[in-house]
Structure formats: structure tokens, C-alpha cells
Design a protein around this motif. Structure first.
Motif, PDB file in Angstrom:
ATOM      1  N   GLY A   7     -32.233   2.409 -15.028  1.00  0.00           N
ATOM      2  CA  GLY A   7     -32.494   2.460 -13.584  1.00  0.00           C
ATOM      3  C   GLY A   7     -33.766   1.716 -13.215  1.00  0.00           C
TER       4      GLY A   7
ATOM      5  N   GLY B 210     -33.238  -6.033 -14.205  1.00  0.00           N
ATOM      6  CA  GLY B 210     -32.684  -5.402 -15.404  1.00  0.00           C
ATOM      7  C   GLY B 210     -31.282  -4.843 -15.179  1.00  0.00           C
ATOM      8  N   GLY B 211     -30.828  -4.861 -13.921  1.00  0.00           N
ATOM      9  CA  GLY B 211     -29.532  -4.249 -13.604  1.00  0.00           C
ATOM     10  C   GLY B 211     -28.375  -5.027 -14.211  1.00  0.00           C
TER      11      GLY B 211
ATOM     12  N   LEU C 137     -37.246  -7.073 -10.176  1.00  0.00           N
ATOM     13  CA  LEU C 137     -36.437  -6.098 -10.906  1.00  0.00           C
ATOM     14  C   LEU C 137     -35.085  -6.742 -11.214  1.00  0.00           C
TER      15      LEU C 137
ATOM     16  N   THR D 259     -22.726  -4.880 -12.082  1.00  0.00           N
ATOM     17  CA  THR D 259     -21.299  -4.726 -12.426  1.00  0.00           C
ATOM     18  C   THR D 259     -20.380  -5.036 -11.249  1.00  0.00           C
ATOM     19  N   ARG D 260     -20.868  -4.778 -10.020  1.00  0.00           N
ATOM     20  CA  ARG D 260     -19.997  -5.003  -8.866  1.00  0.00           C
ATOM     21  C   ARG D 260     -19.703  -6.486  -8.657  1.00  0.00           C
TER      22      ARG D 260
ATOM     23  N   LYS E 198     -20.191   4.626 -12.900  1.00  0.00           N
ATOM     24  CA  LYS E 198     -20.132   3.175 -13.137  1.00  0.00           C
ATOM     25  C   LYS E 198     -19.000   2.841 -14.092  1.00  0.00           C
TER      26      LYS E 198
ATOM     27  N   VAL F 194     -33.342  -8.370  -7.359  1.00  0.00           N
ATOM     28  CA  VAL F 194     -32.900  -9.722  -7.693  1.00  0.00           C
ATOM     29  C   VAL F 194     -31.883 -10.247  -6.690  1.00  0.00           C
TER      30      VAL F 194
ATOM     31  N   GLN G 265     -36.951  -3.229 -19.720  1.00  0.00           N
ATOM     32  CA  GLN G 265     -36.912  -1.818 -19.391  1.00  0.00           C
ATOM     33  C   GLN G 265     -36.197  -1.054 -20.517  1.00  0.00           C
TER      34      GLN G 265
ATOM     35  N   LYS H 111     -24.143  -7.998  -3.617  1.00  0.00           N
ATOM     36  CA  LYS H 111     -23.690  -6.928  -4.513  1.00  0.00           C
ATOM     37  C   LYS H 111     -22.269  -7.197  -4.988  1.00  0.00           C
TER      38      LYS H 111
HETATM   39  P1  UTP Z   1     -28.357  -2.133  -8.017  1.00  0.00           P
HETATM   40  O1  UTP Z   1     -28.540  -0.799  -7.452  1.00  0.00           O
HETATM   41  O2  UTP Z   1     -27.583  -3.108  -7.212  1.00  0.00           O
HETATM   42  O3  UTP Z   1     -27.711  -1.966  -9.480  1.00  0.00           O
HETATM   43  O4  UTP Z   1     -29.783  -2.723  -8.342  1.00  0.00           O
HETATM   44  P2  UTP Z   1     -27.097  -2.992 -10.505  1.00  0.00           P
HETATM   45  O5  UTP Z   1     -26.941  -2.223 -11.777  1.00  0.00           O
HETATM   46  O6  UTP Z   1     -27.868  -4.270 -10.645  1.00  0.00           O
HETATM   47  O7  UTP Z   1     -25.689  -3.419  -9.873  1.00  0.00           O
HETATM   48  P3  UTP Z   1     -24.264  -2.677  -9.905  1.00  0.00           P
HETATM   49  O8  UTP Z   1     -24.436  -1.395  -9.158  1.00  0.00           O
HETATM   50  O9  UTP Z   1     -23.916  -2.467 -11.347  1.00  0.00           O
HETATM   51  O10 UTP Z   1     -23.347  -3.652  -9.211  1.00  0.00           O
HETATM   52  C1  UTP Z   1     -30.786  -2.993  -7.390  1.00  0.00           C
HETATM   53  C2  UTP Z   1     -31.901  -3.761  -8.072  1.00  0.00           C
HETATM   54  O11 UTP Z   1     -32.465  -2.995  -9.126  1.00  0.00           O
HETATM   55  C3  UTP Z   1     -32.383  -3.710 -10.347  1.00  0.00           C
HETATM   56  C4  UTP Z   1     -31.248  -4.690 -10.175  1.00  0.00           C
HETATM   57  O12 UTP Z   1     -31.364  -5.767 -11.084  1.00  0.00           O
HETATM   58  C5  UTP Z   1     -31.435  -5.073  -8.717  1.00  0.00           C
HETATM   59  O13 UTP Z   1     -32.477  -6.007  -8.581  1.00  0.00           O
HETATM   60  N1  UTP Z   1     -32.119  -2.765 -11.452  1.00  0.00           N
HETATM   61  C6  UTP Z   1     -31.114  -1.847 -11.347  1.00  0.00           C
HETATM   62  C7  UTP Z   1     -32.901  -2.841 -12.575  1.00  0.00           C
HETATM   63  O14 UTP Z   1     -33.811  -3.691 -12.672  1.00  0.00           O
HETATM   64  N2  UTP Z   1     -32.642  -1.951 -13.590  1.00  0.00           N
HETATM   65  C8  UTP Z   1     -31.669  -1.027 -13.528  1.00  0.00           C
HETATM   66  O15 UTP Z   1     -31.513  -0.251 -14.485  1.00  0.00           O
HETATM   67  C9  UTP Z   1     -30.881  -0.972 -12.370  1.00  0.00           C
END
Ligand code: UTP
Length: 408
Positions: free
Chosen positions: A204, A98-99, A96, A102-103, A335, A234, A178, A386
Motif C-alpha cells: 500500500g 509501487g502500485g 509513489l 492491475t486495473r 484485488k 504515478v 516499498q 486507472k
Molecule cells: P492505486 O490506488 O491506483 O493502486 O494507487 P494500484 O495498485 O496502483 O492500482 P490498481 O488498483 O491495482 O489498478 C494510487 C497510487 O499509489 C501508488 C500507485 O503506484 C499510485 O501512484 N501505490 C499503490 C504504491 O506506490 N504502492 C502500493 O502498494 C499501492
């Protein structure tokens, strides 16, 4: 001309302001904006008015975990079953990624982050290295599906290609994107990230399965005989992926999901804990854990909700297909959302300034009929990145990697 149907949609959801700069943008931008408006699900945005309404839980009770001593006793037989499943092509990994991370504060995809000190060591490299350990043991490759989003897809693919997938054979690597969701201010009004573009963010990590299906990869997976998806985040550079012992334990216990968990280091540690909710497997987030649940004890006198999830799950495909049509609850998350201000300047906020609308993978657990929480040793398998410094950071992950003999 803005079509009537678009005007009506914007009026219905109180989002007319997204056309504020319509007269200033090019014809191509106009078309793109209208398409974006048409495709965006705005019905979810009303949730911004009552963010607390979303967090309703059922009746919570403990879900026993398979602890380290039990795993040790059965290690060999679990491992044999797991390796058999991997060798016969029944297990695939789903990353996963796709996040937006941001932190961490880097504009690149998180997996491209270099955590090395004296040499380069990218997050993706760590994860693929961990997979290659299993490949070696099983003497067999397994498929890797990588979820990206519109925001990081091209950069992710280009990077991994350039690095030759860190030694993983290209034919075993498959990408899918996604979906995106609109991002709003605290009143549910969609931000503009450009004059002709609404601010969006990935919807998400709970959207992974439906996006994989839409990309046509479920059909492929079934053709290849895959029965289990091991999904993982990731950012945990120490995690074991397609861990044969974990796979074997989940199969032998006849569970449709396995969830890797760590023993909490304090009752109020900020991790979601495994439990039963109205008799089905579930996860209570740390901010939903009441004093009563935090202090509850099981029959052995140990804390009853003592195992936190680390976003490493093994899902049975048949069960996923059974629940795919069920809707997942919506989470709204504060966020940092880049936006253009009144004068059209792009602002990158340093603090959260609005909501993103997400589905979370932890809610999928509640749709499943059974789940095996499987304990792993935190210091060996949990090093999430993170933040740049402090808790769950590049610094803390480096320390843990060193403790596990990784040269940085
Ligand atoms: P996090 O909850 O750490 O979110 O994701 P994020 O968006 O990557 O980081 P912040 O909060 O902005 O710092 C946990 C896992 O879920 C994946 C992320 O890539 C990470 O592996 N994820 C999260 C997705 O694949 N898609 C999303 O929309 C959100």
C-alpha cells in the motif's frame, strides 16, 4: 527439513498449505520459501475474517478548504514563498510508483505506459515534464524520490535510465523499494504464485515514509536540507508537482500538511473527502460517506464535504518523524491475485479473487496536527489513469491533456 519455528508459525496462522509443494522444489527454492515465510508478517491476515471491522470512523466535522478565489488573491505572495523554499532546496518530490496498476492491465510499471497517439508520450515523461516547468520557473532543480516495489523496481529503473530520465539530471533522482505483504483468498489463506513462492503484493502507498527511512534516504534528505516532501501518484498526468503556489500557501498558513483537492462534481462522486475526524484532519472515503454527510451544508449553504483528494500532498518532514512510530490502520482490498491452482497451473484471474493488505497514505493525514486543503481546477490538474477506457482512463486523460494544449 522444515525448521520447527517455521512449522509453528504456519500452524499458528493456519497457513500450512504453503508447504504443499515443498518436496517437489529445488534446494534453492526451498531456502527462498523458508526465508519468505520467516519474513512475512502473518498477524495481519486474521483481518480477512472481519473486513468491515476495519472501517470504524470517529466523529466527522467539516474542515474549511482554501478555495480558488482566496488562492487567486494571494497567488503572488504564495508563489514567492514557494519559489524561495524550492530554490533553497527545502522541497523534494516523492513519486509513489509501487502500485501494480492491475486495473490498467499492463504488465509493465504504469509509468511506462505510452499514452501518445501520433508520437510516444509515456506517463513518466508527462510527470517529469510537469516537474521541469517548475525547475524552469525556479531556475533550480529539486530532488525526486521514486518508490517502486520488488515487482516493478528493475523495470522502472532500467526504463528511466534508458530514457535519460526524460531530461531530469540523474543525480537528483533516487529510488527506494516499498515492502511487500502476503495476498490471500477471501478466507485469509495465502495464495501460492509459484510452487516455492507465496503470492505477495506491495503493502500500500501508506508505507512510503517508513520505506524511505529504511532505505537511508531520510538521513540524506536532511543532510541536503530538505524540509518538505511533495508526494504524488504515478497516474495523474496533469498534476503539478512542487507547485510553488501550493508550497507557499501551506507554509504561510503554518500547516504541516497541504492536500490538493478538487471540488466534487456530484455529491456521490467516488473520491475521498477532506474533513476533521475527532478534531484532527482526516479523509472519509466515498463508501464511508453517509447520506447525512453527503447532504450536510456549511455556513455559506455550500456542501460541507465538497472537496475530494487527488493524492498530491505536501508533508513536513519534522511532523512525519514525529508520527513515524504510530501504526497506520490496515485496509483490506479486493484485488486480482495470480495464483497456482490445485494442479500447479498459473491462473491470472480476470475478476478479483482475494485480498491484499494495505496501509494507505490518506491515514497519515489523520496523524498530522494540521492540514490545508488547497483547491485546484479539476480540468487543469486532475487526469488520473486507472482504467483502459471509461472513467479515469487512458481515453479521458487524453481528452484532458489535449484540452491543456498537450500534443499527443
Ligand atoms: P492505486 O490506488 O491506483 O493502486 O494507487 P494500484 O495498485 O496502483 O492500482 P490498481 O488498483 O491495482 O489498478 C494510487 C497510487 O499509489 C501508488 C500507485 O503506484 C499510485 O501512484 N501505490 C499503490 C504504491 O506506490 N504502492 C502500493 O502498494 C499501492
Amino acid at each position: 527439513m522444515v525448521p520447527e519455528s517455521i512449522k509453528e508459525k504456519l500452524e499458528k496462522y493456519g497457513q500450512e498449505h504453503v508447504l504443499k509443494y515443498y518436496d517437489e522444489i529445488s534446494d534453492e527454492e526451498k531456502r527462498a520459501l523458508l526465508r519468505q515465510i520467516e519474513e512475512t508478517d502473518m498477524s495481519v491476515l486474521s483481518a480477512a475474517a472481519n473486513p468491515d471491522e476495519l472501517a470504524k470512523k470517529g466523529v466527522i466535522s467539516p474542515l474549511p478548504c482554501m478555495e480558488l478565489d482566496e488562492i487567486e488573491k494571494n497567488r503572488e505572495s504564495f508563489e514567492t514563498t514557494g519559489l524561495d523554499a524550492i530554490r533553497s532546496g527545502k522541497v523534494a518530490a516523492v513519486l509513489l510508483a509501487g502500485g501494480m496498476g492491475t486495473r490498467l492491465g499492463s504488465d509493465d510499471p504504469k509509468g511506462m505506459y505510452n499514452i501518445g497517439i501520433t508520437k510516444e508520450l509515456f506517463i513518466f515523461e508527462c510527470l517529469i515534464g510537469n516537474m521541469l516547468d517548475v525547475v524552469k520557473k525556479a531556475d533550480s532543480y529539486f530532488h525526486l524520490f521514486i518508490m517502486t516495489s520488488e515487482k516493478n523496481n528493475d523495470a522502472t529503473i532500467a526504463f528511466l535510465k534508458k530514457k535519460n530520465y526524460f531530461g531530469y539530471p540523474e543525480q537528483y533522482v533516487h529510488f527506494f523499494k516499498q515492502e511487500m505483504a502476503a495476498a490471500t483468498d477471501y478466507n485469509g489463506k495465502i495464495y501460492l504464485e509459484e510452487k516455492g513462492r507465496m503470492a505477495t503484493s506491495p503493502n500500500g502507498n501508506g508505507g512510503w515514509f517508513i520505506s524511505l527511512v529504511r532505505a537511508g534516504l531520510l538521513d540524506k534528505a536532511k543532510e541536503w536540507g530538505i524540509e518538505w516532501f511533495n508526494i504524488f501518484a504515478v497516474d495523474n498526468v496533469l498534476q503539478r508537482i512542487a507547485d510553488p503556489v501550493f508550497v507557499g500557501a501551506t507554509i504561510k498558513k503554518n500547516c504541516v500538511v497541504g492536500a490538493k483537492v478538487v471540488r466534487k462534481n456530484a455529491p456521490d462522486e467516488k473520491v475521498g473527502v477532506m474533513c476533521l475526524e475527532d478534531g484532527r484532519p482526516s479523509i472519509v472515503e466515498y463508501y464511508e460517506l453517509t447520506e447525512e454527510l453527503m447532504n450536510a451544508k456549511d455556513e455559506k449553504g455550500d456542501p460541507a464535504y465538497n472537496f475530494g483528494v487527488i493524492l498530491n500532498y505536501l508533508f513536513n518532514i519534522e511532523e512525519l518523524e514525529r508520527v513515524v512510530k504510530q501504526e497506520l490502520p490496515l485496509h483490506i482490498v479486493k484485488k486480482k491475485i495470480p495464483y497456482i491452482d490445485e494442479t500447479g497451473n498459473l491462473i491470472k484471474p480476470s475478476e478479483p479473487n482475494g485480498y491484499k493488505y494495505e496501509n494507505l497514505v490518506l491515514d497519515m493525514i489523520h496523524q498530522m496536527k494540521s492540514c490545508l486543503p488547497f483547491e485546484v481546477v479539476r480540468e487543469k490538474e486532475f487526469a488520473p489513469i486507472k482504467n483502459p477506457t471509461g472513467v479515469d482512463s487512458v481515453e479521458s486523460a487524453r481528452e484532458l491533456l489535449k484540452m491543456n494544449g498537450v500534443t499527443l
